[in-house]
Design a protein around this motif. Structure first.
Motif, mmCIF file in Angstrom:
data_model
loop_
_atom_site.group_PDB
_atom_site.id
_atom_site.type_symbol
_atom_site.label_atom_id
_atom_site.label_comp_id
_atom_site.label_asym_id
_atom_site.label_seq_id
_atom_site.Cartn_x
_atom_site.Cartn_y
_atom_site.Cartn_z
ATOM 1 N N GLU A 93 0.817 -1.217 0.000
ATOM 2 C CA GLU A 93 0.000 0.000 0.000
ATOM 3 C C GLU A 93 0.850 1.266 0.000
ATOM 4 O O GLU A 93 0.602 2.214 0.746
ATOM 5 N N ARG A 101 0.203 5.285 1.430
ATOM 6 C CA ARG A 101 1.136 6.075 2.241
ATOM 7 C C ARG A 101 1.434 7.411 1.566
ATOM 8 O O ARG A 101 1.495 8.450 2.222
ATOM 9 N N ASN A 142 -1.661 9.629 1.843
ATOM 10 C CA ASN A 142 -1.838 10.122 3.202
ATOM 11 C C ASN A 142 -0.831 11.218 3.517
ATOM 12 O O ASN A 142 -1.146 12.176 4.222
ATOM 13 N N LEU A 161 0.008 5.096 8.742
ATOM 14 C CA LEU A 161 -1.394 4.829 8.419
ATOM 15 C C LEU A 161 -2.227 4.973 9.693
ATOM 16 O O LEU A 161 -1.799 4.585 10.770
ATOM 17 N N LEU A 180 -3.653 -4.587 5.165
ATOM 18 C CA LEU A 180 -3.011 -3.995 6.335
ATOM 19 C C LEU A 180 -2.995 -4.914 7.544
ATOM 20 O O LEU A 180 -1.964 -5.424 7.930
ATOM 21 N N ASP A 222 1.511 1.328 12.464
ATOM 22 C CA ASP A 222 0.461 1.619 11.503
ATOM 23 C C ASP A 222 -0.843 0.995 11.963
ATOM 24 O O ASP A 222 -0.843 -0.106 12.522
ATOM 25 N N THR A 223 -1.928 1.631 11.673
ATOM 26 C CA THR A 223 -3.289 1.092 11.787
ATOM 27 C C THR A 223 -3.656 0.507 13.147
ATOM 28 O O THR A 223 -4.659 -0.161 13.291
#
Lengths: 731, 245
Positions: free
Chosen positions: A176, A180, A183, A192, A215, A462-463
């Protein structure tokens, strides 16, 4: 009898050898049966060890059931904030990586020509000294291609490659990169966000395969359960927009197919209606720039180009505004086009319009936290970066290639000609535990331990809803004469000496890991010693604070101009769009050597142990193709032959092919099975992120003779497992 | 969905037993991700059939995700349905077994005694849910894959019928642990492998005799139904309907 006793003592020695292997003994793991204090091994009774799953980049916390020194079962770690005790199919199948019959059992040296697959076993001493010699010969010309790693291993590899003036490239085909980049342009950060799905009441997803591989799929799965049925009076509604009805889309309340690559245009249409009808949360200062971007194309044109009706677009906009916690996500196929970044920027802007930034049930970023390890992470590389690397090899500024659990010759389309790197490399070292397609080309193979035999850690930045650092520990003793990659690099640093040796004073990777964690675990003044805290951390599987400081994001509306997607191949010769998608079990191919995953029926087609081509029923009819017919798919770059599955949920102008099969090597279960759709793809990029536009190639399909039957769980007429329930009115 | 008076009779018959194991499958949560399928294979030593046997329809899955297409493009929908042995209170597989290999335990489990089974496959023929699967050959694991095998579960040889047990080995050890502490099994303490792994918590397992268990509560849901209710098999698995807009 004596032999039996000796074997038993050997087994007992495993746990006796280590307080290095603390089991779960704390009350907190009470959900787990068979709790035993550390070191007490009783034949027939299981010990559970906490560690971290490394099958994908999400890094779910796991606990492994170990009996008599053998790993039996992997489950989710119930206290881990990422997966809350749950685990996906691929995570469970990690056991078949550990006990894979085709694992490399020791260091190997190439014999015969490169790529012939002839290797001779050597000793570690021979292997390491030859490698050191090569590093000296090719001083300043090293490069390393690795799967994404985080934490201590990432900082070790960064240090090593820095000291050698080498280049470290972390590559993941579903990394992804586009998201990135988008964003960064929209929110000013490449981190993320945490998508707070569990607390949202309306989800609009542009293609994100969040229930499959996107993700952090287990984390999304947990949240999805809560989103649907976790609250007494609220059931979240879910709309998925994408050209192919994926597993994720089949869970949506409404699936909206559209023309491939027009997701950004649809986002523009929705935004236009939000602005037109005064449904946004934008400040007046922001309004103008959003108006400029979103009103560039008329709703009528948008509707015609996307093939989504104006009513449907208006309906989504109004649903978004009437929901109390709407959330919009974009990625996957929506990003896999030449206009991917633009598409995602427009989707990001929609999130700003509906006020989802920083809101509960929206997007949240956490404050950067003190980490046990340096975040000297070079970040993920795009395909464009890999092309730069290839150029460096061609020009001779790089000569020594290192490969670590990355298989670029399989995961990249041959049209990118990444084999240039292998052709021009003077020497190739692979640390892969399997003879994968790229390792087949290596000169020297220094196989890594399996993750279940290794020390390590994982930084979740991330996430994730809370900052978390997980640890991995060996749950079983190494099966073969392999060495952990960290130990091998430290050994080489000592052999090379000089500045490099000074920067790596640790004897083993385990020492390095502990020294990193010591700084963090003793920072918060705790009366307990580091050793106690470390043991607790290993029992828990990591550390994660319970409070979540949120980071404020000031989103911008970057000036974007929508560009239609560009496809390779003209529409008269190649009338169909090609869409390769990561398989649920095999992902980009790394799961192909695990029989459980090969035999896992694809949930939508029920296909197993092979490849297939998906066609819309009407398209198939038009071409005179019946289900099960063998066809050839051709693009300007290559062709593949496979049998057809008629797939009702597919845009008529499209074919879809699962990724993951078609290996030239990679062991008995993967080798020579099925086809790799990447051979069809041309070098088509998303300009801003440098990512390969995997949806950006056109193909044609024609029927050919011959072929064999693909195993399917659904066997019409023969063994009607499926369908029988429906016929008898069960559903 | 409807309350069947006969089913209530079944429960009262079993009142003597402290437990009645049941499962609930919430189709509004199930995403079809198949984590349960691999979890089941890992826990229960299910054979790897391989490409040829799979093509013959002989791949063994104790739990499978069935999917149903509805409608035509673009108004097409997919529904997923996890199907495992329904542990019927009036199980069609039980009376047909000539050697009592298929029998009903006092706790409501439809058990299969492997060393009684002579492989006539009457039970498999009589199961409307196709939950029973036959071992046409001896199982084989390429070394060292067999190191992973769960010692709590027997490996089935060729000629034997097999199926979901609700992870009876986990039920046993859960009950033993509770018994040692002189108490009943707590709700959620025993989880079959599929229930344990399910990311969305679509699968719920528990004791129907415990009125406060989640299974007892969810069974009363208005979304509840049984597979092929008309056959009167009285399954121990209750499905909760998926909602739509």
């Amino acid at each position: 009898m004596d032999l039996y006793r000796r074997t038993l003592f050997k087994i007992l020695g495993l746990t006796a050898a280590g307080s290095s292997l603390p089991g779960c003994e704390r009350e907190v793991h009470n959900l787990v049966p068979y709790l035993l204090p550390d070191g007490d091994i009783v034949p027939g009774v299981a010990n559970w060890y906490a560690t971290t799953c490394q099958e994908c980049e999400a890094g779910c916390g796991t606990i492994v059931r170990v009996m008599e020194g053998r790993a039996k079962k992997i489950e989710g770690n119930p206290t881990h904030p990422v997966n809350e005790g749950k685990l996906c199919a691929r995570g469970q199948a990690a056991l078949q990586g550990l006990y894979n019959p085709d694992r490399l059992q020791g260091p190997l040296r190439r014999e015969g020509k490169r790529g012939q697959g002839q290797f001779r076993p050597i000793t570690w001493e021979e292997g390491l000294s030859e490698w050191v010699e090569q590093i000296r010969t090719h001083a300043g010309k090293s490069a390393m291609v690795t799967r994404p790693v985080t934490g201590t291993l990432a900082s070790l590899l960064t240090t090593m490659m820095d000291s050698l003036s080498g280049r470290l490239v972390m590559y993941e085909s579903t990394g992804e990169q586009t998201l990135r980049t988008a964003n960064y342009l929209s929110y000013g950060t490449r981190t993320l966000p945490h998508y707070d799905l569990a607390n949202a009441d309306y989800l609009l997803s542009f293609g994100t395969p969040f229930l499959e591989h996107w993700l952090s799929p287990v984390s999304f799965g947990v949240a999805y359960g809560k989103f649907r049925q976790g609250r007494p009076m609220v059931r979240g509604r879910f709309i998925q927009v994408e050209p192919r009805l994926s597993l994720t889309a089949s869970n949506a309340d409404r699936w909206i197919p559209l023309r491939p690559g027009t997701e950004g245009l649809l986002a523009m249409g929705i935004g236009q209606v939000l602005l037109r009808d005064g449904l946004t949360n934008l400040s007046s200062s922001h309004q103008a720039s959003f108006h400029r971007t979103f009103s560039a194309i008329s709703l009528q044109t948008i509707s015609a180009d996307t093939e989504v009706s104006q009513e449907a677009i208006t309906q989504i906009a109004h649903e978004l505004s009437s929901a109390s916690a709407p959330l919009i996500m974009g990625g996957g196929p929506a990003a896999a086009q030449t206009n991917g970044t633009t598409t995602l920027i427009l989707i990001n802007a929609l999130n700003v319009m509906i006020g989802a930034i920083g809101r509960r049930g929206g997007l949240q970023w956490m404050e950067p936290q003190d980490s046990p390890v340096d975040l000297a992470n070079p970040g993920l590389a795009s395909e464009r970066t890999l092309m730069d690397l290839a150029l460096e090899f061609e020009q001779g500024s790089r000569a020594l290639l290192h490969l670590y659990r990355a298989d670029p010759l399989f995961t990249l389309p041959p049209s990118l000609k990444f084999e240039r790197v292998f052709d021009h490399a003077q020497f190739i070292v692979s640390f892969s535990p399997f003879l994968d397609d790229s390792t087949l080309m290596a000169d020297l193979i220094l196989p890594d331990h399996d993750p279940l035999e290794s020390w390590g850690d994982h930084v979740h930045h991330d996430t994730t809803s809370v900052p978390a650092w997980s640890v991995s520990q060996p749950v079983v003793r190494a099966l073969y004469d392999t060495k952990p990659i960290g130990d091998v690099w430290l050994d080489v640093a000592h052999r090379l000496g000089g500045a490099l040796g000074e920067r790596a004073p640790w004897n083993t990777f385990h020492d390095l890991l502990k020294s990193r964690w010591q700084t963090v675990l003793t920072k918060h003044d705790s009366p307990r010693s580091f050793e106690t805290r470390w043991k607790e951390t290993l029992q828990e599987g990591g550390v994660w604070p319970s409070t979540i400081p949120h980071h404020q994001i000031s989103p911008a509306m970057p000036s974007v101009t929508y560009k239609p997607p560009q496809f390779l191949g003209n529409s008269s010769d190649y009338p169909l769009y090609c869409y390769p998608y990561p398989s649920l079990g095999l992902h980009d191919g790394r799961g192909a050597n695990r029989p459980w995953l090969q035999e896992l029926p694809d949930p939508l087609t029920t296909g197993m142990w092979g490849s297939w081509i998906e066609l819309n029923p009407t398209t198939a009819q038009g071409l005179g193709i019946h289900p099960g017919d063998r066809v050839r798919v051709t693009s300007d770059y290559g062709s593949i032959d496979a049998s057809v599955m008629v797939f009702p949920g597919l845009h008529p102008d499209m074919i879809a092919v699962p990724m993951g099969q078609g290996h030239r090597a990679y062991g008995r279960y993967a080798k020579g099975r099925g086809v790799n759709p990447m051979v069809l793809l041309g070098p088509n990029y998303d300009e801003q992120s440098g990512s390969l536009a995997t949806g950006g190639t056109r193909v044609r399909v024609e029927r050919i003779k011959g072929g064999s039957q693909l195993p399917m769980l659904e066997q019409s007429g023969k063994n009607p497992v499926l369908g029988r329930l429906q016929e008898t009115g069960g559903l | 969905m409807s309350q069947d008076p006969q089913a209530t009779d079944e429960y009262s018959k079993q009142a003597a037993s402290p437990y009645k194991w049941e499962m609930v499958v919430d189709l509004d949560r199930c995403s079809g991700c198949e984590a349960c399928v691999v979890a089941c294979h890992a826990e229960n030593n299910i054979r790897i059939s391989g490409e040829e046997e799979a093509a013959e329809g002989r791949a063994i899955n104790w739990i499978r995700i069935e999917r149903y297409w509805e409608g035509d493009y673009p108004d097409v929908k997919v529904k997923f349905l996890p199907v495992m042995c329904q542990h019927c209170d009036d199980a069609p597989c039980e009376p047909v077994c000539p050697v009592y290999a298929s029998y009903h335990t006092p706790e409501g489990l439809n058990a299969q005694v492997y060393n009684r089974c002579i492989g006539v496959r009457y039970c498999g023929n009589n199961c409307p849910y196709v939950a029973r699967q036959f071992n046409w050959f001896d199982p084989h694991w390429d070394e060292p894959l067999a190191e992973q095998l769960n010692p709590d579960v027997s490996v089935r040889s060729g000629g034997v019928m097999e199926k979901c047990t609700f992870c009876v080995q986990r039920i046993r050890s859960g009950k033993e642990a509770a018994h040692k502490e002189g108490r009943r099994v707590r709700d959620g303490e025993i989880t079959p492998a599929c229930v344990q792994s399910c990311p969305t918590s679509a699968l719920i397992f528990g004791d129907r005799n415990d009125p406060d268990s989640r299974v007892s509560h969810l069974k009363k849901s208005r979304r509840g139904f049984h597979l092929m209710e008309s056959l009167g098999t009285h399954p121990a698995v209750t499905y909760l309907r998926r909602l739509s807009e």
